[in-house]
Design an enzyme around this catalytic site. Structure first.
Site, PDB file in Angstrom:
ATOM      1  N   LYS A  80      86.647  42.461   2.200  1.00  0.00           N
ATOM      2  CA  LYS A  80      86.931  43.196   0.916  1.00  0.00           C
ATOM      3  C   LYS A  80      86.755  41.986  -0.090  1.00  0.00           C
ATOM      4  O   LYS A  80      87.108  40.717  -0.352  1.00  0.00           O
ATOM      5  CB  LYS A  80      88.500  43.561   0.921  1.00  0.00           C
ATOM      6  CG  LYS A  80      88.611  44.692  -0.054  1.00  0.00           C
ATOM      7  CD  LYS A  80      88.552  46.043   0.616  1.00  0.00           C
ATOM      8  CE  LYS A  80      88.776  47.189  -0.298  1.00  0.00           C
ATOM      9  NZ  LYS A  80      88.593  48.340   0.257  1.00  0.00           N
ATOM     10  N   GLY A 179      98.129  60.590  -7.034  1.00  0.00           N
ATOM     11  CA  GLY A 179      97.020  59.779  -7.539  1.00  0.00           C
ATOM     12  C   GLY A 179      95.829  60.747  -7.550  1.00  0.00           C
ATOM     13  O   GLY A 179      95.500  61.364  -6.390  1.00  0.00           O
ATOM     14  N   GLY A 181      92.686  60.341  -8.730  1.00  0.00           N
ATOM     15  CA  GLY A 181      91.313  59.865  -8.912  1.00  0.00           C
ATOM     16  C   GLY A 181      90.239  60.202  -8.225  1.00  0.00           C
ATOM     17  O   GLY A 181      90.231  61.285  -7.904  1.00  0.00           O
ATOM     18  N   VAL A 183      89.378  60.130  -4.979  1.00  0.00           N
ATOM     19  CA  VAL A 183      89.703  60.804  -3.838  1.00  0.00           C
ATOM     20  C   VAL A 183      90.543  61.907  -4.116  1.00  0.00           C
ATOM     21  O   VAL A 183      90.466  62.914  -3.441  1.00  0.00           O
ATOM     22  CB  VAL A 183      90.178  59.768  -2.935  1.00  0.00           C
ATOM     23  CG1 VAL A 183      90.758  60.444  -1.729  1.00  0.00           C
ATOM     24  CG2 VAL A 183      89.239  58.767  -2.605  1.00  0.00           C
ATOM     25  N   TYR A 185      91.243  63.653  -6.667  1.00  0.00           N
ATOM     26  CA  TYR A 185      90.946  65.102  -7.081  1.00  0.00           C
ATOM     27  C   TYR A 185      90.176  66.156  -5.889  1.00  0.00           C
ATOM     28  O   TYR A 185      90.432  67.030  -6.089  1.00  0.00           O
ATOM     29  CB  TYR A 185      89.878  64.696  -8.218  1.00  0.00           C
ATOM     30  CG  TYR A 185      88.905  65.820  -8.893  1.00  0.00           C
ATOM     31  CD1 TYR A 185      89.716  66.685  -9.646  1.00  0.00           C
ATOM     32  CD2 TYR A 185      87.792  66.207  -8.388  1.00  0.00           C
ATOM     33  CE1 TYR A 185      89.123  68.058 -10.128  1.00  0.00           C
ATOM     34  CE2 TYR A 185      87.294  67.367  -8.818  1.00  0.00           C
ATOM     35  CZ  TYR A 185      87.807  68.051  -9.731  1.00  0.00           C
ATOM     36  OH  TYR A 185      87.110  69.348 -10.316  1.00  0.00           O
TER      37      TYR A 185
END
Ligand code: NAI
Length: 300
Positions: A80, A179, A181, A183, A185
């Site tokens: 990452k 959340g 965002g 994902v 949505y």
């Protein structure tokens, strides 16, 4: 204390601290494991306060990618990158610099999108390196924005988890999404189509209004969403939100969401079991995105 002493530095193969002289960007690239292949995992572009939190984040995220890639049967290890967010720089210079840094690792680490980065950013990265995915998209084939695929995997996990617990489908079930965002949505869209009742929270009011308008979701404050009276909790913001403080307040019987590293510590898994809450591990639930990015990278 050094990075080696951190509890999250458990078996990492390498951690690269990057400062790009031309652009001034600072980044950390963590390679947890290359046992199964080159380390693959997205790049997060984020403001860290205190700055040391970035190291913990990248170590936890890269370890999660090793688990995720292995569980998805992909020929990749886990890595990452985090890039420290800063003002006054164009996205082009930030992601061109990231591309140079990734390229210098010669294929040890392959990057893609994560929180704060987009397909456009990865296209800039690709000008400096071939070790990048999440670039192209065409209809339903692999590639491009992985978020709808991640959301689809989360939806299936949520649906099957509920079927296991309650032996029925999602119609009328109360689902909280934290959340909204990329994902969150798309998850709301699928959960709404399945006939569930949506309860939602985001620190961004525009995102809340959008799902309220489009899917009839009930807004809940970000402080109250974890303790809302619901059946299923889908964390789709940031990590470590399931912990010793929050578990006693969670009324959901099932947790299945897109966020990486939802458990603050390994002991929180046992806390959930004792509280009678079924937890679908994030690194399995949210692997749709990396399966998509890996397929694109491998040309499948
Ligand atoms: P995003 O940045 O598009 O969305 C995150 C949302 O969470 C934003 O709308 C933000 O305002 C909101 N948020 C932040 N703090 C919050 C808080 N305290 N309370 C409520 N809302 C809050 O990120 P994206 O891409 O949707 O990813 C969400 C999570 O899923 C992240 O943990 C990411 O690492 C993980 N993930 C994403 C994948 C993808 O394909 N995009 C793949 C696998 C994991």
């Amino acid at each position: 204390m050094t990075a080696f002493d951190l509890v999250d530095f458990d078996g990492h193969e390498a951690v690269h601290f990057v400062r790009d002289v031309d652009s001034g960007i600072e980044a950390i690239i963590a390679v947890h494991s290359t046992a199964l292949g080159p380390a693959v995992g997205g790049c997060r572009y984020w403001s860290y306060e205190p700055r040391g939190a970035a190291l913990i984040d990248v170590l936890r995220l890269s370890r999660g990618m090793s688990y995720k890639n292995a569980m998805a049967g992909l020929p990749f290890g886990g890595g990452k990158a985090v890039v420290f967010k800063r003002s006054g720089l164009s996205p082009y210079s930030i992601f061109a610099a990231l591309g140079r840094a990734v390229d210098k690792l010669g294929g040890l680490y392959i990057t893609a999108e994560d929180v704060g980065t987009t397909v456009t950013d990865m296209q800039v990265v690709a000008r400096s390196t071939r070790f990048v995915s999440g670039l192209r998209s065409s209809g339903d084939v692999a590639g491009g924005n992985s978020s709808p695929k991640t959301a689809y995997g989360v939806f299936i996990s949520l649906q099957e988890g509920w079927r296991y617990l309650a032996a029925r489908n999602l119609a009328g079930v109360r689902v909280a999404v934290q959340g909204l965002g990329a994902v969150g949505y798309y998850l709301c869209q699928r959960v709404h189509q399945a006939g569930a009742r949506l309860f939602v929270a985001d620190v961004d009011d525009d995102r809340v209004r959008r799902v309220q308008r489009e899917f009839g979701a009930v807004p809940v404050s970000p402080q109250a969403i974890l303790s809302a009276d619901i059946d299923i909790l889908a964390p789709c913001a940031l990590g470590a939100i399931v912990n010793a403080d929050t578990i006693p307040r969670i009324s959901a019987r099932l947790i299945a969401g897109g966020a990486n590293n939802q458990l603050a510590t390994a002991e929180d898994g046992e806390r959930l079991r004792l509280a009678g809450i079924l937890y679908a591990p994030d690194y399995i639930v949210n692997s749709g995105g990396i399966i998509c990015a890996a397929s694109e990278y491998l040309g499948e």
